[in-house]
Design a protein around this motif. Structure first.
Motif, PDB file in Angstrom:
ATOM      1  N   PRO A 167       0.788  -1.235   0.000  1.00 56.54           N
ATOM      2  CA  PRO A 167       0.000   0.000   0.000  1.00 56.54           C
ATOM      3  C   PRO A 167       0.825   1.294   0.000  1.00 56.54           C
ATOM      4  N   VAL A 168       0.218   2.327  -0.527  1.00 51.86           N
ATOM      5  CA  VAL A 168       0.764   3.679  -0.425  1.00 51.86           C
ATOM      6  C   VAL A 168      -0.345   4.546   0.167  1.00 51.86           C
ATOM      7  N   ARG A 169      -0.021   5.287   1.207  1.00 49.16           N
ATOM      8  CA  ARG A 169      -1.024   6.132   1.871  1.00 49.16           C
ATOM      9  C   ARG A 169      -0.561   7.572   1.906  1.00 49.16           C
ATOM     10  N   VAL A 170      -1.467   8.464   1.534  1.00 46.85           N
ATOM     11  CA  VAL A 170      -1.162   9.882   1.611  1.00 46.85           C
ATOM     12  C   VAL A 170      -2.185  10.507   2.537  1.00 46.85           C
ATOM     13  N   SER A 171      -1.768  11.355   3.456  1.00 47.44           N
ATOM     14  CA  SER A 171      -2.759  12.051   4.274  1.00 47.44           C
ATOM     15  C   SER A 171      -2.355  13.497   4.479  1.00 47.44           C
ATOM     16  N   LEU A 172      -3.372  14.335   4.648  1.00 45.19           N
ATOM     17  CA  LEU A 172      -3.134  15.759   4.881  1.00 45.19           C
ATOM     18  C   LEU A 172      -4.055  16.192   6.007  1.00 45.19           C
ATOM     19  N   VAL A 183       3.313  10.932   3.597  1.00 50.63           N
ATOM     20  CA  VAL A 183       3.331  10.007   2.458  1.00 50.63           C
ATOM     21  C   VAL A 183       4.034   8.739   2.931  1.00 50.63           C
ATOM     22  N   ALA A 184       3.288   7.652   3.004  1.00 53.38           N
ATOM     23  CA  ALA A 184       3.849   6.423   3.567  1.00 53.38           C
ATOM     24  C   ALA A 184       3.740   5.273   2.583  1.00 53.38           C
ATOM     25  N   ASP A 185       4.832   4.526   2.441  1.00 63.79           N
ATOM     26  CA  ASP A 185       4.766   3.326   1.609  1.00 63.79           C
ATOM     27  C   ASP A 185       5.218   2.127   2.427  1.00 63.79           C
ATOM     28  N   ARG A 186       4.906   0.963   1.921  1.00 64.54           N
ATOM     29  CA  ARG A 186       5.358  -0.280   2.576  1.00 64.54           C
ATOM     30  C   ARG A 186       6.317  -0.977   1.625  1.00 64.54           C
ATOM     31  N   GLY A 187       7.230  -0.183   1.113  1.00 59.27           N
ATOM     32  CA  GLY A 187       8.185  -0.692   0.140  1.00 59.27           C
ATOM     33  C   GLY A 187       9.426  -1.254   0.794  1.00 59.27           C
ATOM     34  N   GLU A 188      10.535  -1.166   0.079  1.00 56.11           N
ATOM     35  CA  GLU A 188      11.753  -1.827   0.544  1.00 56.11           C
ATOM     36  C   GLU A 188      12.405  -1.134   1.747  1.00 56.11           C
ATOM     37  N   GLY A 189      12.062   0.147   1.973  1.00 55.08           N
ATOM     38  CA  GLY A 189      12.657   0.880   3.090  1.00 55.08           C
ATOM     39  C   GLY A 189      14.097   1.301   2.807  1.00 55.08           C
ATOM     40  N   ILE A 190      14.645   2.091   3.708  1.00 60.90           N
ATOM     41  CA  ILE A 190      15.985   2.653   3.511  1.00 60.90           C
ATOM     42  C   ILE A 190      16.770   2.446   4.803  1.00 60.90           C
ATOM     43  N   ARG A 233       9.067  21.923   7.447  1.00 59.82           N
ATOM     44  CA  ARG A 233       9.939  20.884   8.015  1.00 59.82           C
ATOM     45  C   ARG A 233       9.773  19.595   7.238  1.00 59.82           C
ATOM     46  N   LEU A 234      10.890  18.906   7.013  1.00 62.08           N
ATOM     47  CA  LEU A 234      10.855  17.626   6.293  1.00 62.08           C
ATOM     48  C   LEU A 234      11.428  16.548   7.201  1.00 62.08           C
ATOM     49  N   ASP A 235      10.687  15.474   7.411  1.00 68.82           N
ATOM     50  CA  ASP A 235      11.195  14.357   8.216  1.00 68.82           C
ATOM     51  C   ASP A 235      11.040  13.060   7.432  1.00 68.82           C
ATOM     52  N   ILE A 236      12.104  12.279   7.402  1.00 71.58           N
ATOM     53  CA  ILE A 236      12.044  10.997   6.696  1.00 71.58           C
ATOM     54  C   ILE A 236      12.319   9.889   7.716  1.00 71.58           C
ATOM     55  N   ALA A 237      11.372   8.966   7.832  1.00 70.89           N
ATOM     56  CA  ALA A 237      11.566   7.819   8.725  1.00 70.89           C
ATOM     57  C   ALA A 237      11.441   6.566   7.875  1.00 70.89           C
ATOM     58  N   SER A 238      12.320   5.607   8.100  1.00 69.19           N
ATOM     59  CA  SER A 238      12.265   4.424   7.251  1.00 69.19           C
ATOM     60  C   SER A 238      12.885   3.229   7.948  1.00 69.19           C
ATOM     61  N   THR A 245       8.222   6.535   5.569  1.00 68.69           N
ATOM     62  CA  THR A 245       7.211   7.558   5.825  1.00 68.69           C
ATOM     63  C   THR A 245       7.871   8.923   5.756  1.00 68.69           C
ATOM     64  N   VAL A 246       7.386   9.744   4.845  1.00 66.73           N
ATOM     65  CA  VAL A 246       7.921  11.098   4.722  1.00 66.73           C
ATOM     66  C   VAL A 246       6.858  12.065   5.232  1.00 66.73           C
ATOM     67  N   THR A 247       7.236  12.946   6.143  1.00 69.02           N
ATOM     68  CA  THR A 247       6.301  13.928   6.701  1.00 69.02           C
ATOM     69  C   THR A 247       6.796  15.332   6.373  1.00 69.02           C
ATOM     70  N   VAL A 248       5.891  16.142   5.829  1.00 67.99           N
ATOM     71  CA  VAL A 248       6.230  17.544   5.546  1.00 67.99           C
ATOM     72  C   VAL A 248       5.260  18.416   6.316  1.00 67.99           C
ATOM     73  N   ARG A 249       5.771  19.391   7.042  1.00 69.78           N
ATOM     74  CA  ARG A 249       4.904  20.366   7.718  1.00 69.78           C
ATOM     75  C   ARG A 249       5.125  21.727   7.082  1.00 69.78           C
ATOM     76  N   LEU A 250       4.015  22.380   6.734  1.00 69.69           N
ATOM     77  CA  LEU A 250       4.101  23.700   6.101  1.00 69.69           C
ATOM     78  C   LEU A 250       3.282  24.699   6.898  1.00 69.69           C
ATOM     79  N   PRO A 251       3.810  25.913   7.132  1.00 75.52           N
ATOM     80  CA  PRO A 251       3.065  26.899   7.909  1.00 75.52           C
ATOM     81  C   PRO A 251       1.782  27.326   7.200  1.00 75.52           C
TER      82      PRO A 251
END
Ligand code: ADP
Length: 266
Positions: A167-172, A183-190, A233-238, A245-251
């Motif tokens: 799956p690929v999930r996008v949420s706002l 933006v989250a995927d269940r792919g190979e990861g890093i 802000r950009l955060d990448i967790a894998s 899972t990539v998270t972006v926060r925008l003012p």
């Protein structure tokens, strides 16, 4: 360190030691960038020239060979085109670094549009995909073209690097004075060691794989610059084998003004 020596008329000598660390690092980055970009362009160019040469021989008279070679040449030229487009984007974003983008951008509509565009273009191989956008979100202060590009790059990566059946999930949604995009995927990861370097230009975990799926190695560098320009802000967790899972926060538009006014009156 750079050493500068000045001899004074009375025989004394002044020695200046100048810290060059920042300057050298920036200069090295610039040199590396030009070298990498040239190398990335040289490879497809050499391949196109080679095929033109072969087609000019008798091989070019065979319709099958001609069709096959033209297809390869087309793909290589497209690769060069994508790279040049990304290079132009990057330099534009950098040139505007100090100009705060101020248009009101409806991120909810933009996420929906990019999501549908990517689904229509067939670039998704993921089966279980979903986009979850909260109601009545306020606009962010931004540059619509750049934010759209950021979404293309992030959602595009989740679709590219996700396995076919994952799956690929996008949420706002809203997170205080910011909008939060996940933006989250269940792919190979890093692997953890690569994560801090992903936003460097041309940094790839697996260069061969990135090229075969059409990556330029500039996607996340572009995302980082866009997020920075928007004071976000950009955060990448894998995790390898689990996903990314990539998270972006925008003012939110106007929110930072309220905060700074508040700070002044305190
Ligand atoms: P590319 O054009 O190669 O995709 P990016 O800058 O977008 O370049 O990403 C840099 C590298 O980070 C990619 O080559 C890939 O190795 C890795 N990467 C990016 N997104 C993901 C993801 N969602 N899952 C796994 N790996 C990823």
């Amino acid at each position: 360190w750079e050493m500068r020596v000045a001899d004074l008329s009375d025989g004394q000598r002044i020695v200046h030691l100048i810290d060059q660390t920042g300057h050298d690092a920036a200069e090295r980055m610039r040199v590396d960038f030009v070298a990498n970009a040239s190398h990335e362009l040289r490879t497809p160019l050499a391949s196109i020239l080679g095929f033109i040469e072969t087609l000019s021989d008798e091989a070019g008279e065979d319709a099958d060979i001609r069709a096959r070679f033209l297809k390869v040449m087309f793909d290589e030229a497209r690769r060069m085109q994508r790279l040049v487009e990304d290079l132009i984007s990057l330099s534009r974003i950098e040139a505007e670094k100090y100009r705060l983008p101020a248009q009101p951008v409806a991120m909810d509509d933009l996420v929906q549009d990019v999501w549908e565009e990517l689904l229509d273009s067939g670039s998704t191989r993921a089966r279980d995909i979903g986009c979850d956008i909260a109601d009545e979100l306020p606009p962010v202060a931004g540059d619509q073209v750049q934010l759209s590009q950021m979404l293309h790059n992030l959602i595009g990566n989740a679709m590219k690097y996700g396995r076919a059946d994952t799956p690929v999930r996008v949420s706002l949604d809203r997170d205080g004075a910011m909008l939060r995009l996940v933006v989250a995927d269940r792919g190979e990861g890093i692997a953890a060691g690569h994560i801090p370097r992903l936003t460097e230009r041309f940094y790839r975990v697996d260069a061969g794989r990135s090229r075969t799926i059409g990556g330029t190695g500039l996607g996340l560098a572009i995302v980082k610059h866009i997020v920075e320009r928007h004071r976000g802000r950009l955060d990448i967790a894998s995790e390898v084998g689990v996903g990314t899972t990539v998270t972006v926060r925008l003012p939110i538009k106007g929110a930072s003004k309220v905060i700074s006014e508040g700070a002044v009156t305190k």
